[in-house]
Design a protein around this motif. Sequence first.
Motif, mmCIF file in Angstrom:
data_model
loop_
_atom_site.group_PDB
_atom_site.id
_atom_site.type_symbol
_atom_site.label_atom_id
_atom_site.label_comp_id
_atom_site.label_asym_id
_atom_site.label_seq_id
_atom_site.Cartn_x
_atom_site.Cartn_y
_atom_site.Cartn_z
ATOM 1 N N ALA A 288 0.838 -1.200 0.000
ATOM 2 C CA ALA A 288 0.000 0.000 0.000
ATOM 3 C C ALA A 288 0.876 1.254 0.000
ATOM 4 O O ALA A 288 1.878 1.320 0.707
ATOM 5 N N ARG A 289 0.487 2.238 -0.789
ATOM 6 C CA ARG A 289 1.204 3.513 -0.832
ATOM 7 C C ARG A 289 0.892 4.314 0.426
ATOM 8 O O ARG A 289 -0.215 4.253 0.972
ATOM 9 N N LEU A 290 1.867 5.066 0.892
ATOM 10 C CA LEU A 290 1.718 5.931 2.053
ATOM 11 C C LEU A 290 1.886 7.375 1.608
ATOM 12 O O LEU A 290 2.716 7.683 0.759
ATOM 13 N N LYS A 291 1.116 8.258 2.194
ATOM 14 C CA LYS A 291 1.144 9.661 1.793
ATOM 15 C C LYS A 291 2.090 10.479 2.655
ATOM 16 O O LYS A 291 2.736 11.417 2.176
ATOM 17 N N HIS A 292 2.213 10.138 3.938
ATOM 18 C CA HIS A 292 2.951 10.970 4.889
ATOM 19 C C HIS A 292 4.136 10.244 5.536
ATOM 20 O O HIS A 292 4.779 10.794 6.425
ATOM 21 N N HIS A 293 4.398 9.026 5.112
ATOM 22 C CA HIS A 293 5.498 8.248 5.668
ATOM 23 C C HIS A 293 6.268 7.551 4.559
ATOM 24 O O HIS A 293 5.750 7.377 3.451
#
Length: 376
Positions: free
Chosen positions: A198-203
Amino acid sequence: MGAWGFLKTQFVVHLLIGFVFVVSGLIINFLQLCTLPLWSYNKQLYRRVNCRLSYSLWSQLVMLLEWWSGTQCTLFTDQETVSHFGKEHVIIILNHNFEIDFLCGWTMCERFGVLGSSKVLAKKELLMVPLIGWTWYFLEIVFCKRKWEEDRDMVINGLHSLRDYPEYMWFLLYCEGTRFTETKHKISMEVADKKGLARLKHHLLPRTKGFTTAVQCLRGTVSAVYDVTLNFRENKNPSLLGILYGKKYEADMCVRRFPLEEIPEDELEAAAWLHRLYQEKDALQEQYIQEGTFPGPQIVPSRRPWTLLNFLFWATLLLSPLISFAIGIFASGSPLLILAFMGFMWTASFAVRRLIGVTEIERGSSYGNSAVKKTN
């Protein structure tokens, strides 16, 4: 700006604060060196003494955050979770987005009485940094090169040695491996796409080897994992230099406690658990950005006087003879002595600035900037 605020911005004041930190640190390092014979005689006594010596140095930085800048740290958690703080061995997972995230973590350690015994999985280069690395050496901090093939035995042996630690220990892990930057994030998400994660936006994508190894080695000693997600109000990006100038920030920390029994024993399952945790952390950060707050009740632990009293002790001990010496130097009228004294003070100032530079994002590690780096 009042007189107190003006005083906080003055270079000569910063110079004196730096002088106290550097000289007291060297004295503490020397005392720690003197404790080495205790290791073979009474290992637990050695550890307790070094916890207190380390506290005397690190609490000076916490004093700058709590008392000098007045930065406020608010916990978003429940009272049941707080009731465990300082009463158990734990692994802490903290996001790595800010220059002073470690200092906010230390503040919580201080307020719950575990600052001197706090641990971290640190890059080996820090071992060579005066004061910081030297103190960590005596604290049995686990160092790594961030190349698992070379680190495996060193990390496992270091973690196993901590299983009988006599003081309650908070072991901090930055599972992202390096501080967040947009460049590193872009590369990290390319790796996530290739691995079907899963892609992370803030990490950044968490690196799982350190976490799964720590859980395996410390199971039976550690009682829980604390997940801590940190952010600052008004979208501020604080720095240690800003703290030195007396700038006040408001830090919010969402803390969740997971009993170690909930962490799978199987390495692959534990890695998958960590990835799910970071998806939850990402959602918490998105909520904070959208709403300006984390979920849950707010708790502000009271600051203790010991950090301030410790700094005042060292300041009284070291500044009184320094001022008397400086007066004597300038009264002598000798250009050579005056230049030598000014050179010494400049060197102390330069040393402090270099130590601050270790925390600066723009001068941070390039680890994670290469797309060919392996992500576990």
